[in-house]
Write an enzyme that holds these catalytic residues in place. Structure first.
Site, short mmCIF file in Angstrom:
data_model
loop_
_atom_site.label_atom_id
_atom_site.label_comp_id
_atom_site.label_asym_id
_atom_site.label_seq_id
_atom_site.Cartn_x
_atom_site.Cartn_y
_atom_site.Cartn_z
N THR A 23 0.85 -1.20 0.00
CA THR A 23 0.00 0.00 0.00
C THR A 23 0.88 1.24 0.00
OG1 THR A 23 -1.77 -1.14 1.17
CG2 THR A 23 -1.74 1.25 1.35
N SER A 36 2.07 5.33 -1.94
CA SER A 36 2.34 6.04 -3.18
C SER A 36 3.50 5.41 -3.97
CB SER A 36 2.65 7.52 -2.89
OG SER A 36 3.71 7.62 -1.96
N ASP A 49 6.16 -3.99 -1.12
CA ASP A 49 5.48 -3.04 -0.23
C ASP A 49 6.40 -1.86 0.06
OD1 ASP A 49 3.55 -1.93 1.37
OD2 ASP A 49 3.43 -3.59 2.79
N GLY A 50 5.83 -0.79 0.57
CA GLY A 50 6.59 0.39 0.96
C GLY A 50 6.90 0.38 2.44
N ALA A 51 7.50 1.44 2.93
CA ALA A 51 7.78 1.57 4.37
C ALA A 51 7.88 3.05 4.69
CB ALA A 51 9.08 0.86 4.73
N ASP A 52 7.69 3.37 5.95
CA ASP A 52 7.85 4.75 6.40
C ASP A 52 9.27 5.00 6.89
OD1 ASP A 52 5.11 5.62 5.95
OD2 ASP A 52 4.67 4.03 7.40
N GLY A 90 1.98 4.31 7.82
CA GLY A 90 1.66 5.70 7.50
C GLY A 90 0.34 5.81 6.75
N GLU A 143 -0.93 -5.43 5.97
CA GLU A 143 0.43 -5.53 5.43
C GLU A 143 1.25 -6.55 6.21
OE1 GLU A 143 1.13 -1.06 3.63
OE2 GLU A 143 1.46 -1.38 5.74
N LYS A 155 13.75 7.43 3.54
CA LYS A 155 13.14 6.48 4.50
C LYS A 155 14.19 5.61 5.22
CE LYS A 155 8.82 7.19 2.85
NZ LYS A 155 8.05 6.13 2.25
C1 5RP Z 1 0.89 1.99 4.52
C2 5RP Z 1 2.37 1.83 4.55
C3 5RP Z 1 3.10 2.37 3.38
O1 5RP Z 1 3.79 1.33 2.79
C4 5RP Z 1 4.03 3.46 3.85
O2 5RP Z 1 3.26 4.44 4.50
C5 5RP Z 1 4.82 4.06 2.70
O3 5RP Z 1 3.99 4.82 1.89
P1 5RP Z 1 4.54 5.72 0.68
O4 5RP Z 1 5.09 4.77 -0.33
O5 5RP Z 1 3.31 6.44 0.20
O6 5RP Z 1 5.57 6.67 1.21
O7 5RP Z 1 2.96 1.31 5.45
O8 5RP Z 1 0.32 1.49 5.68
#
Ligand code: 5RP
Length: 232
Positions: free
Chosen positions: A31, A33, A87-90, A102, A109, A127
């Protein structure tokens, strides 16, 4: 339109992750951007290379985006393990421990990550951190009924917290109907694994945004469009 450099870094990392998918794979779809670019590239590959895959979405938002792009989806009732999750990460540190959530999708996730043979994380270079929680607050998903009790226990752990709000008026609800406490620890999180265990023991906590030992590969996008791959 001029794309801001941060988006270019996310786009590069997000698209690079889609190249790791092989024909016939079951793929966890993260999830956010950055993963948005992954979904777009996967859809392109499905059209141009006839790539076949089944996606397991980690949020309703990703489910909607994947459907709109024509990516076939499958639920966990039909899937015992997932070949690859993107997947992404903060925040992510040198051990590949992460803060996620985030976008509020931390619970799904983490379930999908726990079922995945390989978890690939896509980020821009901002990040990658030395210590988790210095800049980004740690999201903790809580049952609304238990919010007050949980927040007292979290304060006893030395954190300050705020309830994540929607439009500044009411608590934002996750896809699972829960609330999120964004928690700040002065100086950051000293031992992420210990904190995850402590949070998991609080009745009313559904899940924390600490992801420990779940990521295998990290793709870091830069403003110039280059992507660095790191393996754990
Ligand atoms: C959502 C998450 C996202 O992977 C994380 O917030 C990164 O988002 P982005 O790619 O928009 O910076 O953990 O729950």
């Amino acid at each position: 339109m001029k794309i801001p450099p941060v988006s270019r870094a996310k786009e590069a990392a997000g698209r690079a992750a889609a190249e790791l998918v092989r024909d016939g794979m079951t793929v966890g779809l993260g999830t956010g951007s950055t993963v948005h670019f992954t979904l777009e590239r996967l859809a392109e590959r499905m059209r141009t290379e006839k790539l076949a895959l089944r996606g397991v979405p980690t949020s309703l938002d990703t489910e909607r985006k994947a459907r709109a792009l024509g990516i076939p989806l499958v639920g966990l009732e039909l899937v015992e393990s997932i070949d690859l999750t993107l997947d992404g990460a903060d925040e992510i540190d040198a051990n590949f421990d992460m803060i996620k959530g985030g976008g509020g999708a931390l619970l799904r996730e983490k379930v999908v990550a726990s079922l995945s043979r390989r978890e690939v994380i896509v980020v821009d270079s901002s990040k990658v951190v030395e210590r988790l929680g210095v800049r980004f607050a740690l999201p903790v998903e809580v049952v609304p009924f238990a919010r007050a009790a949980v927040s007292r226990r979290i304060a006893a752990l030395g954190a300050t917290w705020t309830v994540r709000m929607r439009d500044g008026r009411e608590p934002a609800l996750t896809d699972n109907g829960n609330e999120i406490l964004d928690c700040r620890f002065a100086g950051g999180i000293a031992c992420a694994a210990a904190l995850e265990r402590e949070l998991d023991q609080i009745p009313g906590v559904v899940e924390s945004g600490l992801f420990i030992g779940l990521a295998h590969v990290l793709l870091v996008g830069s403003d110039d469009g280059r992507v660095q791959t790191r393996e754990r």
